[in-house]
Design an enzyme around this catalytic site. Sequence first.
Site, PDB file in Angstrom:
ATOM      1  N   GLY A   1       2.008   8.870  10.177  1.00 46.39           N
ATOM      2  CA  GLY A   1       1.596   9.091   8.783  1.00 46.39           C
ATOM      3  C   GLY A   1       1.873  10.511   8.353  1.00 46.39           C
TER       4      GLY A   1
ATOM      5  CE  LYS B   1       2.894   4.359  13.942  1.00 51.02           C
ATOM      6  NZ  LYS B   1       1.415   4.287  13.836  1.00 51.02           N
TER       7      LYS B   1
ATOM      8  CB  ALA C   1      -0.928  -0.003   1.219  1.00 52.62           C
TER       9      ALA C   1
END
Lengths: 332, 332
Positions: free
Chosen positions: A150, A221, A13
Amino acid sequence: MKTVRCSILGFGAIGQGVAEVLLMKKEYLESIGLEVLVVAVVDSKGATVNPEGVDLADCLARKRTVGTVAIEKLTGVEIIRSIAHELVIETTPTNIVTGGVGLQNMFTAFETGKDVVTSNKGPLTLKYRELMEAAKAAGSNFRFEATVGGSMPVINLANEVLAGNQLKSIKGILNGTCNYILTRMLEERASYKDILTESMELGIAETDPTYDVEGIDTACKLVILANAIFGRDATYKDVEVTGITKITPEALEMAYERGHVIKLIGEVSRERIHVAPRLVPINHPLAVRGILNVASIDTELAGEITVTGKGAGPIETASAVLSDLVAIYGNR
Amino acid sequence: MKTVRCSILGFGAIGQGVAEVLLMKKEYLESIGLEVLVVAVVDSKGATVNPEGVDLADCLARKRTVGTVAIEKLTGVEIIRSIAHELVIETTPTNIVTGGVGLQNMFTAFETGKDVVTSNKGPLTLKYRELMEAAKAAGSNFRFEATVGGSMPVINLANEVLAGNQLKSIKGILNGTCNYILTRMLEERASYKDILTESMELGIAETDPTYDVEGIDTACKLVILANAIFGRDATYKDVEVTGITKITPEALEMAYERGHVIKLIGEVSRERIHVAPRLVPINHPLAVRGILNVASIDTELAGEITVTGKGAGPIETASAVLSDLVAIYGNR
């Protein structure tokens, strides 16, 4: 016009998102003096290679119809070693146990003097220090804004825009799937299981949601933020992790009646890295809804600076890759 | 160690904040390889000058006791022309009618090949294009994050971190005084006049609040964003402006009952620049309370990215000046 030759390693993706963004932004990139030439696209079955530039639209079409771009039986490492280019865009899947092929791709890129821009958390969670040292020794650029949040900028925001501001901590919601589930559970008074099923059907949660709902993705993260912003040498084992699987609609409702929402909050400072469900006042900047991500950066001089954005999505994540590319090669 | 010699022109709240921050951050700056030497501090009555570095603590003490740092009868322009230094920190008061002494200070700085970091909106609202051209011709750095949103990063966030992302619009709350007044009016069900009086007593509103409450301050910030981020050549006269003086507690309450708050929203795009009270849904990221500022950047690829922070305060604003200084001279 400066020509940047790059490879795209990993064509899931995110890799496809990068290809789409490069097609969409060709004219814009030229307007700021950059011609980005993709010389190779690699997926798990093989590669499409053209030193003059592959046809990205064709790669996207073949991936969607045949399921692969494989024309030649070449791996990422072989591409990095054999084809001349400046930049490796590393978008293979995150593997936090071994680092996956991404780890070898990155080390090989630095070994051959190439720059790396990546969305792949695995290698950075396992071998941050070693990767930074390899990049430094090679004089290579290494950027990874896309690994956290993101499209929501946090690494470059903290390290560049807030330069000079000593940071005390960063806390936030770094996983859109968990935030979506908790938001829906409260709004629908529905069970964790029901909303998880809904999220899978909508493609918001993965078929195996463990990585998200157990807090592992958030923990990875946080490790990256700890290393990149707080100068630590942390790995996944340094994080205290609790996920959202035990949260009930009753708990959410009770909190709400007292003016709070329950959110999966990750927090990192020089001293501690932890992720757990926490109470957040309803009108607090951290109380964002749905799939949004948010990070609140506590600074010594400027108080709290909070940034919110879409935490996932191929185009959103690819936009972070593009920003890193422009940061390296753009004339600014 | 790199030595950066600078002058501080204007020694009101912001200039003093810069001096304090430079004292507080001396060690930190040295840790990143920078020695910042202030060779002159200037206020409206005169200057303290020492090519070896003035004593900032002494300047602060004298300003607070005697009301001025004046030892020599020198102006900013004279300092820029006669004392060797690399950076002019321009913190004189904003004057949007003439540009004030700041305008001449900036042009003189560029004329003599110096860099400028500023918190002064006036010159940028009136003569943005001319200033940018002068800076470019001189090869000078010109940074002004502190002019918009205090510690809340927006200019550098949009132009650097989001590079590659085409921006569609920015809308937000850019004046903390107005936001404080509207928040308190709703929470206390009190009249505009009563809360304005309270704000003045608390030092949140100026003795003459016109500039804030009529939307002028927000409009100036929008002009700077229009020019710096959207590549326009706008001045104050291009902005449609409505302030908050006509808003009643009844209107705020009625909106709230329907799930909205009224906020003074500034918005800028390639097409239009305007500031006016607008309805914002209660749980929208723009609905921040009190003196907070917020900016929502609408991007083509990444959706909306929203940033929130303290919009005012000498130390907060000085932290933006420091970030700009580090961005110019730090080794990154």
